[in-house]
Scaffold this active site. Structure first.
Site, PDB file in Angstrom:
ATOM      1  CB  THR A  26      -2.526  12.186 -15.824  1.00  0.00           C
ATOM      2  OG1 THR A  26      -3.923  12.391 -15.597  1.00  0.00           O
ATOM      3  CG2 THR A  26      -1.852  13.542 -15.838  1.00  0.00           C
ATOM      4  CG  ASN A  27      -4.441  12.273 -21.657  1.00  0.00           C
ATOM      5  OD1 ASN A  27      -3.479  12.967 -21.985  1.00  0.00           O
ATOM      6  ND2 ASN A  27      -4.689  11.085 -22.194  1.00  0.00           N
ATOM      7  CG  ASN A  28      -7.296  15.232 -14.131  1.00  0.00           C
ATOM      8  OD1 ASN A  28      -7.252  16.463 -14.111  1.00  0.00           O
ATOM      9  ND2 ASN A  28      -8.073  14.524 -13.336  1.00  0.00           N
ATOM     10  CE  LYS A  74      -5.538  12.938 -10.799  1.00  0.00           C
ATOM     11  NZ  LYS A  74      -5.293  11.500 -10.944  1.00  0.00           N
ATOM     12  CG  ASP A 107      -3.843   4.284  -8.393  1.00  0.00           C
ATOM     13  OD1 ASP A 107      -4.747   4.757  -9.105  1.00  0.00           O
ATOM     14  OD2 ASP A 107      -3.971   3.190  -7.807  1.00  0.00           O
ATOM     15  CG  PHE A 121     -12.950  14.683  -8.035  1.00  0.00           C
ATOM     16  CD1 PHE A 121     -12.000  15.540  -7.516  1.00  0.00           C
ATOM     17  CD2 PHE A 121     -12.617  13.338  -8.207  1.00  0.00           C
ATOM     18  CE1 PHE A 121     -10.729  15.078  -7.183  1.00  0.00           C
ATOM     19  CE2 PHE A 121     -11.349  12.869  -7.878  1.00  0.00           C
ATOM     20  CZ  PHE A 121     -10.410  13.736  -7.363  1.00  0.00           C
ATOM     21  CE1 TYR A 139     -16.547   6.659  -2.438  1.00  0.00           C
ATOM     22  CE2 TYR A 139     -14.636   7.116  -3.810  1.00  0.00           C
ATOM     23  CZ  TYR A 139     -15.639   6.267  -3.405  1.00  0.00           C
ATOM     24  OH  TYR A 139     -15.747   5.022  -3.981  1.00  0.00           O
ATOM     25  CE  LYS A 155      -9.672  17.334  -3.008  1.00  0.00           C
ATOM     26  NZ  LYS A 155     -10.379  16.703  -4.123  1.00  0.00           N
ATOM     27  NE  ARG A 173      -5.058  13.714  -7.079  1.00  0.00           N
ATOM     28  CZ  ARG A 173      -6.241  13.908  -6.523  1.00  0.00           C
ATOM     29  NH1 ARG A 173      -6.626  15.104  -6.155  1.00  0.00           N
ATOM     30  NH2 ARG A 173      -7.074  12.910  -6.340  1.00  0.00           N
TER      31      ARG A 173
END
Ligand code: IMP
Length: 194
Positions: A9-11, A14, A70, A148, A150, A171, A177
């Site tokens: 990932t590049n997030n 995360k 995912d 972010f 939903y 959260k 996650r």
């Protein structure tokens, strides 16, 4: 010595969350840090398939042990839609995705749903899957500014506020996650001990 492992990932958010859970024994590298700027294909119709596709790409092309995730939202009465198509449900962004979902649920009283994350891990010659689910309800109107996707229309079970109202600390302690990553971390920490 720290064990190097790639998170496909590049997030930044995360990466930070996972690195914090894994602690000092691991150096978690992003795609950018290994010089991978390919948009890795995600063509499967399951979360596990997409996660494994991303992890395999990194292992094959760069040789690193790797994990990938995912996630998506599955609505009971829509047979699990939008599911793997959560990000591109409407063809627009998050606002349009929520509009489409709310429209599809107009007049429906059965509004159960779940967020699901699957993490695929390729380490040495082994592969593993870890799954996290959080059940909840899709409400009729957006509430809250945080999060972010939903988040403004999802109220997790046991709470009255949406993910967007609850704030990231709450959260991140109950999310799909977080649950999947916790299992990944438990597994990696166990194998790192040996
Ligand atoms: P990703 O696989 O984590 O990038 O998630 C794919 C899509 O699922 C996102 O673009 C969102 O639309 C949705 N999604 C996944 N996790 C969440 C969440 O925690 N809150 C809201 N939407 C989410």
């Amino acid at each position: 010595m720290k064990q190097k492992i790639v998170f496909a990932t590049n997030n930044a958010h995360k990466l930070e969350e996972v690195a914090a859970i894994l602690g000092d024994g691991f150096e978690v590298l992003s795609l950018r840090e290994i010089g991978c700027d390919t948009d890795i294909p995600e063509t499967s119709d399951t979360f596990a398939g997409n996660a494994m596709q991303k992890a395999s790409f990194v292992k094959e092309h760069y040789g690193y042990d790797c994990f990938a995730d995912d996630s998506g939202l599955e609505v009971d009465i829509l047979d699990g839609a939008p599911g793997v198509y959560s990000a591109r449900y409407s063809g627009g962004g998050s606002e349009a995705n929520m509009d489409k979902l709310l429209l599809n649920l107009t007049g429906k009283s059965e509004r159960g749903a779940q967020f699901r994350t699957v993490v695929a891990l390729l380490i040495g010659k082994e592969s593993h899957l870890f799954e996290g689910i959080v059940r909840g309800t899709i409400i009729e109107e957006r509430r809250g500014e945080g999060g972010f996707g939903y988040d403004p229309i999802f109220v997790p079970e046991g709470y009255e506020q949406t993910f967007a109202e609850l704030g990231s600390e709450v959260k991140n302690s109950i999310s799909h996650r977080a649950k999947a990553v916790k299992q990944l971390a438990e597994y990696l920490l166990m194998t790192n001990d040996k």
